[in-house]
Design a protein around this motif. Structure first.
Motif, PDB file in Angstrom:
ATOM      1  N   UNK A   4       0.836  -1.193   0.000  1.00  0.00           N
ATOM      2  CA  UNK A   4       0.000   0.000   0.000  1.00  0.00           C
ATOM      3  C   UNK A   4       0.871   1.244   0.000  1.00  0.00           C
ATOM      4  N   UNK A   5       0.345   2.330  -0.545  1.00  0.00           N
ATOM      5  CA  UNK A   5       1.109   3.578  -0.613  1.00  0.00           C
ATOM      6  C   UNK A   5       1.507   4.080   0.770  1.00  0.00           C
ATOM      7  N   UNK A   6       0.795   3.647   1.808  1.00  0.00           N
ATOM      8  CA  UNK A   6       1.123   4.062   3.174  1.00  0.00           C
ATOM      9  C   UNK A   6       2.423   3.432   3.672  1.00  0.00           C
ATOM     10  N   UNK A   7       2.926   2.396   2.983  1.00  0.00           N
ATOM     11  CA  UNK A   7       4.155   1.720   3.429  1.00  0.00           C
ATOM     12  C   UNK A   7       5.423   2.239   2.749  1.00  0.00           C
ATOM     13  N   UNK A   8       5.277   3.098   1.754  1.00  0.00           N
ATOM     14  CA  UNK A   8       6.454   3.565   1.012  1.00  0.00           C
ATOM     15  C   UNK A   8       7.530   4.160   1.916  1.00  0.00           C
ATOM     16  N   UNK A   9       7.113   4.962   2.879  1.00  0.00           N
ATOM     17  CA  UNK A   9       8.101   5.626   3.747  1.00  0.00           C
ATOM     18  C   UNK A   9       8.802   4.628   4.684  1.00  0.00           C
ATOM     19  N   UNK A  10       8.169   3.468   4.974  1.00  0.00           N
ATOM     20  CA  UNK A  10       8.783   2.452   5.840  1.00  0.00           C
ATOM     21  C   UNK A  10       9.787   1.583   5.093  1.00  0.00           C
ATOM     22  N   UNK A  11       9.597   1.440   3.807  1.00  0.00           N
ATOM     23  CA  UNK A  11      10.356   0.476   3.017  1.00  0.00           C
ATOM     24  C   UNK A  11      11.877   0.565   3.180  1.00  0.00           C
ATOM     25  N   UNK A  12      12.478   1.753   3.196  1.00  0.00           N
ATOM     26  CA  UNK A  12      13.938   1.810   3.357  1.00  0.00           C
ATOM     27  C   UNK A  12      14.442   1.207   4.668  1.00  0.00           C
ATOM     28  N   UNK A  13      13.561   1.049   5.669  1.00  0.00           N
ATOM     29  CA  UNK A  13      13.977   0.490   6.960  1.00  0.00           C
ATOM     30  C   UNK A  13      13.794  -1.028   7.025  1.00  0.00           C
ATOM     31  N   UNK A  14      13.275  -1.638   5.961  1.00  0.00           N
ATOM     32  CA  UNK A  14      13.053  -3.084   5.950  1.00  0.00           C
ATOM     33  C   UNK A  14      14.380  -3.819   5.937  1.00  0.00           C
ATOM     34  N   UNK A  15      14.374  -5.022   6.462  1.00  0.00           N
ATOM     35  CA  UNK A  15      15.547  -5.881   6.545  1.00  0.00           C
ATOM     36  C   UNK A  15      16.129  -6.141   5.145  1.00  0.00           C
ATOM     37  N   UNK A  16      17.422  -5.870   4.971  1.00  0.00           N
ATOM     38  CA  UNK A  16      18.146  -6.121   3.710  1.00  0.00           C
ATOM     39  C   UNK A  16      17.340  -5.685   2.488  1.00  0.00           C
ATOM     40  N   UNK A  17      16.819  -4.462   2.551  1.00  0.00           N
ATOM     41  CA  UNK A  17      15.907  -3.991   1.507  1.00  0.00           C
ATOM     42  C   UNK A  17      16.574  -3.969   0.126  1.00  0.00           C
ATOM     43  N   UNK A  18      17.865  -3.648   0.053  1.00  0.00           N
ATOM     44  CA  UNK A  18      18.534  -3.613  -1.256  1.00  0.00           C
ATOM     45  C   UNK A  18      18.534  -4.986  -1.906  1.00  0.00           C
ATOM     46  N   UNK A  19      18.801  -6.022  -1.115  1.00  0.00           N
ATOM     47  CA  UNK A  19      18.787  -7.388  -1.636  1.00  0.00           C
ATOM     48  C   UNK A  19      17.374  -7.770  -2.093  1.00  0.00           C
ATOM     49  N   UNK A  20      16.380  -7.400  -1.307  1.00  0.00           N
ATOM     50  CA  UNK A  20      14.991  -7.669  -1.664  1.00  0.00           C
ATOM     51  C   UNK A  20      14.633  -7.004  -2.993  1.00  0.00           C
TER      52      UNK A  20
END
Length: 193
Positions: free
Chosen positions: A107-123
């Motif tokens: 959801x568009x509400x999660x965009x701002x959280x995404x950079x803090x996700x675990x190993x986001x670059x690999x994902x």
């Protein structure tokens, strides 16, 4: 000789506390554009006081069962649930293989959280992102750019979710935001009282 077409898998994890008619609309829309739609209830590490996962999964199953999807390609895949989306993707690859094309639906509400996700670059190297606009949550273009800079391949859905939310149901108890089977389950299990 016919070539095998790459299978397109939509991965849709949601905290769904409870799942709403808005979730149902998104799932039906996804089923029209993807070969398979895998859905699961997830604990969101950024939220507290969530209804136990087994209840949210049971309500999602009821929601899915009520969808008239011509391809019958929406399933509850609760085994995919993990606090880390990268682990979810690894599990999905065991099911559908490395050669499938995976799209993570958020959801568009999660965009701002995404950079803090675990190993986001690999994902982000391994999935495409599909952002579903939500009423009340404008697309945050600086966050969108930040995700692109992390390597994200992003599409914005042509669908806008319904103006309903799980939070609004929990706060206002408006049964119109839910499907009848989910409402019946909530009453039967004495949830959100």
């Amino acid at each position: 000789m016919a070539q095998n077409k790459m299978k397109r898998i939509a991965l849709f994890g949601t905290s769904a506390d409870p799942p709403t008619a808005g979730h149902q609309k998104i799932l039906k829309w996804l089923s029209e554009g993807y070969d398979w739609v895998a859905v699961w209830a997830a604990d969101n590490p950024f939220k507290s006081q969530q209804t136990p996962l087994p209840h949210r999964a049971a309500m999602l199953q009821l929601l899915i069962t009520d969808i008239d999807a011509p391809k019958q390609n929406i399933t509850l895949e609760q085994d995919l649930s993990s606090w880390r989306t990268l682990e979810t993707l690894e599990k999905a690859k065991v099911y559908w293989g490395d050669d499938a094309e995976y799209t993570l639906v958020i959801g568009s509400d999660l965009l701002h959280q995404l950079p803090r996700w675990y190993n986001v670059k690999d994902l982000l190297k391994q999935v495409q992102l599909l952002v579903i606009p939500r009423p009340g949550y404008v697309i945050d273009y600086p966050s969108l750019e930040g995700v692109k800079q992390l390597g994200g391949k992003i599409a914005i859905a042509s669908l806008t979710g319904l103006d309903v939310s799980s939070t609004a149901f929990r706060e206002q108890k408006d049964p119109e935001t839910l499907t009848p089977h989910v409402v019946a389950y909530i009453h039967q299990q004495h949830l959100y009282v």
